[in-house]
Write a protein that holds these residues in place. Structure first.
Motif, PDB file in Angstrom:
ATOM      1  N   SER A 164       0.816  -1.216   0.000  1.00 59.33           N
ATOM      2  CA  SER A 164       0.000   0.000   0.000  1.00 59.33           C
ATOM      3  C   SER A 164       0.850   1.267   0.000  1.00 59.33           C
ATOM      4  CB  SER A 164      -0.895  -0.004   1.245  1.00 59.33           C
ATOM      5  OG  SER A 164      -1.595   1.211   1.346  1.00 59.33           O
ATOM      6  N   VAL A 165       0.348   2.289  -0.691  1.00 59.58           N
ATOM      7  CA  VAL A 165       1.009   3.601  -0.641  1.00 59.58           C
ATOM      8  C   VAL A 165       0.287   4.511   0.354  1.00 59.58           C
ATOM      9  CG1 VAL A 165       1.940   3.504  -2.976  1.00 59.58           C
ATOM     10  CG2 VAL A 165      -0.312   4.503  -2.605  1.00 59.58           C
ATOM     11  N   GLU A 166      -0.770   3.979   0.963  1.00 62.70           N
ATOM     12  CA  GLU A 166      -1.550   4.774   1.912  1.00 62.70           C
ATOM     13  C   GLU A 166      -0.681   5.193   3.092  1.00 62.70           C
ATOM     14  OE1 GLU A 166      -5.674   4.148   4.292  1.00 62.70           O
ATOM     15  OE2 GLU A 166      -5.472   3.125   2.369  1.00 62.70           O
ATOM     16  N   GLY A 167      -0.749   6.466   3.450  1.00 60.12           N
ATOM     17  CA  GLY A 167      -0.003   6.975   4.595  1.00 60.12           C
ATOM     18  C   GLY A 167       1.435   7.365   4.287  1.00 60.12           C
ATOM     19  N   LEU A 168       1.904   7.109   3.069  1.00 61.69           N
ATOM     20  CA  LEU A 168       3.272   7.497   2.717  1.00 61.69           C
ATOM     21  C   LEU A 168       3.290   8.948   2.258  1.00 61.69           C
ATOM     22  CD1 LEU A 168       4.510   4.419   0.638  1.00 61.69           C
ATOM     23  CD2 LEU A 168       4.806   4.865   3.077  1.00 61.69           C
ATOM     24  N   HIS A 169       4.366   9.645   2.557  1.00 59.32           N
ATOM     25  CA  HIS A 169       4.509  11.036   2.130  1.00 59.32           C
ATOM     26  C   HIS A 169       5.021  11.013   0.688  1.00 59.32           C
ATOM     27  CE1 HIS A 169       6.222  15.117   1.891  1.00 59.32           C
ATOM     28  NE2 HIS A 169       5.174  15.404   2.625  1.00 59.32           N
ATOM     29  N   LEU A 170       4.085  11.122  -0.268  1.00 58.73           N
ATOM     30  CA  LEU A 170       4.432  10.986  -1.677  1.00 58.73           C
ATOM     31  C   LEU A 170       4.537  12.317  -2.411  1.00 58.73           C
ATOM     32  CD1 LEU A 170       2.278   7.880  -2.589  1.00 58.73           C
ATOM     33  CD2 LEU A 170       4.756   7.986  -2.388  1.00 58.73           C
ATOM     34  N   LYS A 171       4.433  13.428  -1.690  1.00 58.90           N
ATOM     35  CA  LYS A 171       4.583  14.724  -2.349  1.00 58.90           C
ATOM     36  C   LYS A 171       5.940  14.781  -3.043  1.00 58.90           C
ATOM     37  CE  LYS A 171       3.961  18.962  -3.565  1.00 58.90           C
ATOM     38  NZ  LYS A 171       3.568  19.068  -4.957  1.00 58.90           N
ATOM     39  N   GLU A 172       6.984  14.340  -2.343  1.00 53.36           N
ATOM     40  CA  GLU A 172       8.321  14.249  -2.916  1.00 53.36           C
ATOM     41  C   GLU A 172       8.996  13.007  -2.381  1.00 53.36           C
ATOM     42  OE1 GLU A 172      11.505  17.319  -3.059  1.00 53.36           O
ATOM     43  OE2 GLU A 172       9.794  18.681  -3.077  1.00 53.36           O
ATOM     44  N   PHE A 173       9.648  12.254  -3.278  1.00 52.90           N
ATOM     45  CA  PHE A 173      10.353  11.045  -2.859  1.00 52.90           C
ATOM     46  C   PHE A 173      11.418  10.720  -3.905  1.00 52.90           C
ATOM     47  CE2 PHE A 173       6.728   9.827  -5.376  1.00 52.90           C
ATOM     48  CZ  PHE A 173       7.194   8.837  -6.224  1.00 52.90           C
ATOM     49  N   PHE A 174      12.234   9.704  -3.605  1.00 55.24           N
ATOM     50  CA  PHE A 174      13.262   9.260  -4.541  1.00 55.24           C
ATOM     51  C   PHE A 174      12.824   7.965  -5.206  1.00 55.24           C
ATOM     52  CE2 PHE A 174      16.097  11.566  -1.510  1.00 55.24           C
ATOM     53  CZ  PHE A 174      16.559  12.518  -2.395  1.00 55.24           C
ATOM     54  N   LEU A 175      13.101   7.831  -6.503  1.00 57.79           N
ATOM     55  CA  LEU A 175      12.956   6.574  -7.220  1.00 57.79           C
ATOM     56  C   LEU A 175      14.370   6.049  -7.404  1.00 57.79           C
ATOM     57  CD1 LEU A 175      11.285   4.481  -8.801  1.00 57.79           C
ATOM     58  CD2 LEU A 175      11.628   5.907 -10.830  1.00 57.79           C
ATOM     59  N   LEU A 176      14.674   4.918  -6.742  1.00 60.94           N
ATOM     60  CA  LEU A 176      16.011   4.326  -6.801  1.00 60.94           C
ATOM     61  C   LEU A 176      16.032   3.284  -7.908  1.00 60.94           C
ATOM     62  CD1 LEU A 176      16.476   3.744  -2.966  1.00 60.94           C
ATOM     63  CD2 LEU A 176      17.135   5.746  -4.296  1.00 60.94           C
ATOM     64  N   LEU A 177      16.924   3.444  -8.850  1.00 58.32           N
ATOM     65  CA  LEU A 177      16.987   2.556 -10.007  1.00 58.32           C
ATOM     66  C   LEU A 177      18.122   1.547  -9.910  1.00 58.32           C
ATOM     67  CD1 LEU A 177      16.280   5.306 -12.648  1.00 58.32           C
ATOM     68  CD2 LEU A 177      14.676   3.598 -11.792  1.00 58.32           C
ATOM     69  N   SER A 178      18.895   1.600  -8.829  1.00 58.20           N
ATOM     70  CA  SER A 178      19.977   0.627  -8.638  1.00 58.20           C
ATOM     71  C   SER A 178      20.026   0.227  -7.172  1.00 58.20           C
ATOM     72  CB  SER A 178      21.325   1.234  -9.051  1.00 58.20           C
ATOM     73  OG  SER A 178      21.721   2.221  -8.124  1.00 58.20           O
ATOM     74  N   LEU A 179      20.542  -0.959  -6.904  1.00 56.87           N
ATOM     75  CA  LEU A 179      20.624  -1.447  -5.523  1.00 56.87           C
ATOM     76  C   LEU A 179      21.562  -0.598  -4.679  1.00 56.87           C
ATOM     77  CD1 LEU A 179      20.643  -5.306  -6.126  1.00 56.87           C
ATOM     78  CD2 LEU A 179      18.783  -3.886  -5.246  1.00 56.87           C
ATOM     79  N   THR A 180      22.578  -0.012  -5.294  1.00 56.50           N
ATOM     80  CA  THR A 180      23.536   0.811  -4.544  1.00 56.50           C
ATOM     81  C   THR A 180      22.999   2.208  -4.264  1.00 56.50           C
ATOM     82  OG1 THR A 180      24.567   1.545  -6.587  1.00 56.50           O
ATOM     83  CG2 THR A 180      25.527  -0.398  -5.532  1.00 56.50           C
ATOM     84  N   GLY A 181      21.904   2.588  -4.954  1.00 59.63           N
ATOM     85  CA  GLY A 181      21.338   3.919  -4.755  1.00 59.63           C
ATOM     86  C   GLY A 181      22.045   5.002  -5.552  1.00 59.63           C
ATOM     87  N   LEU A 182      22.981   4.611  -6.428  1.00 63.26           N
ATOM     88  CA  LEU A 182      23.724   5.612  -7.199  1.00 63.26           C
ATOM     89  C   LEU A 182      22.918   6.159  -8.376  1.00 63.26           C
ATOM     90  CD1 LEU A 182      27.278   4.013  -7.180  1.00 63.26           C
ATOM     91  CD2 LEU A 182      26.431   5.924  -5.809  1.00 63.26           C
ATOM     92  N   ALA A 183      21.944   5.390  -8.865  1.00 62.32           N
ATOM     93  CA  ALA A 183      21.083   5.864  -9.953  1.00 62.32           C
ATOM     94  C   ALA A 183      19.701   6.140  -9.357  1.00 62.32           C
ATOM     95  CB  ALA A 183      20.992   4.810 -11.055  1.00 62.32           C
ATOM     96  N   TYR A 184      19.336   7.402  -9.275  1.00 66.91           N
ATOM     97  CA  TYR A 184      18.045   7.752  -8.683  1.00 66.91           C
ATOM     98  C   TYR A 184      17.513   9.031  -9.311  1.00 66.91           C
ATOM     99  CZ  TYR A 184      20.575  11.292  -6.042  1.00 66.91           C
ATOM    100  OH  TYR A 184      21.339  12.366  -5.711  1.00 66.91           O
ATOM    101  N   ARG A 185      16.214   9.264  -9.111  1.00 74.85           N
ATOM    102  CA  ARG A 185      15.563  10.502  -9.543  1.00 74.85           C
ATOM    103  C   ARG A 185      14.695  11.004  -8.402  1.00 74.85           C
ATOM    104  NH1 ARG A 185      15.358  11.776 -15.150  1.00 74.85           N
ATOM    105  NH2 ARG A 185      14.686  13.756 -14.281  1.00 74.85           N
ATOM    106  N   ARG A 186      14.663  12.306  -8.221  1.00 73.10           N
ATOM    107  CA  ARG A 186      13.758  12.934  -7.259  1.00 73.10           C
ATOM    108  C   ARG A 186      12.413  13.101  -7.964  1.00 73.10           C
ATOM    109  NH1 ARG A 186      15.843  17.181  -3.053  1.00 73.10           N
ATOM    110  NH2 ARG A 186      13.980  17.325  -1.781  1.00 73.10           N
TER     111      ARG A 186
END
Length: 104
Positions: free
Chosen positions: A50-72
């Motif tokens: 569920s996405v209910e209750g999550l602060h989704l106004k701004e978040f990161f999308l992590l595209l790699s396990l190391t977290g080096l490839a991401y988008r705000r």
């Protein structure tokens, strides 16, 4: 206006989805997701749990396990377990403030 008309740029659709993670800006939450399609300006995700209750106004999308490839990102729409997101560019929110200051 249909969803397709509102989209800017060409979309790349992934047949099986690309595994990714969503993470709160402050790091307090994390969810697995699949990126179903992507464009220069945003993406469609299928979220695990569920996405209910999550602060989704701004978040990161992590595209790699190391977290080096991401988008705000920010949330655009929700439809069941799928969400639409808009990618934020560095300094997006500051530009409006600078423009307002320059006009006064």
């Amino acid at each position: 206006m249909s969803t397709a008309e509102r989209r800017k740029g060409e979309r790349v659709i992934f047949e099986r989805g690309i595994a990714a993670h969503m993470m709160g800006i402050d790091g307090t939450w994390r969810r697995e997701c699949k990126m179903e399609d992507v464009s220069e300006t945003g993406a469609k995700l299928t979220v695990e749990g569920s996405v209910e209750g999550l602060h989704l106004k701004e978040f990161f999308l992590l595209l790699s396990l190391t977290g080096l490839a991401y988008r705000r990102c920010e949330l655009s729409w929700v439809n069941g377990d799928q969400i639409g997101i808009t990618f934020l560019k560095p300094g997006d929110k500051k530009k409006g403030a600078k423009r307002a200051a320059a006009q006064s």
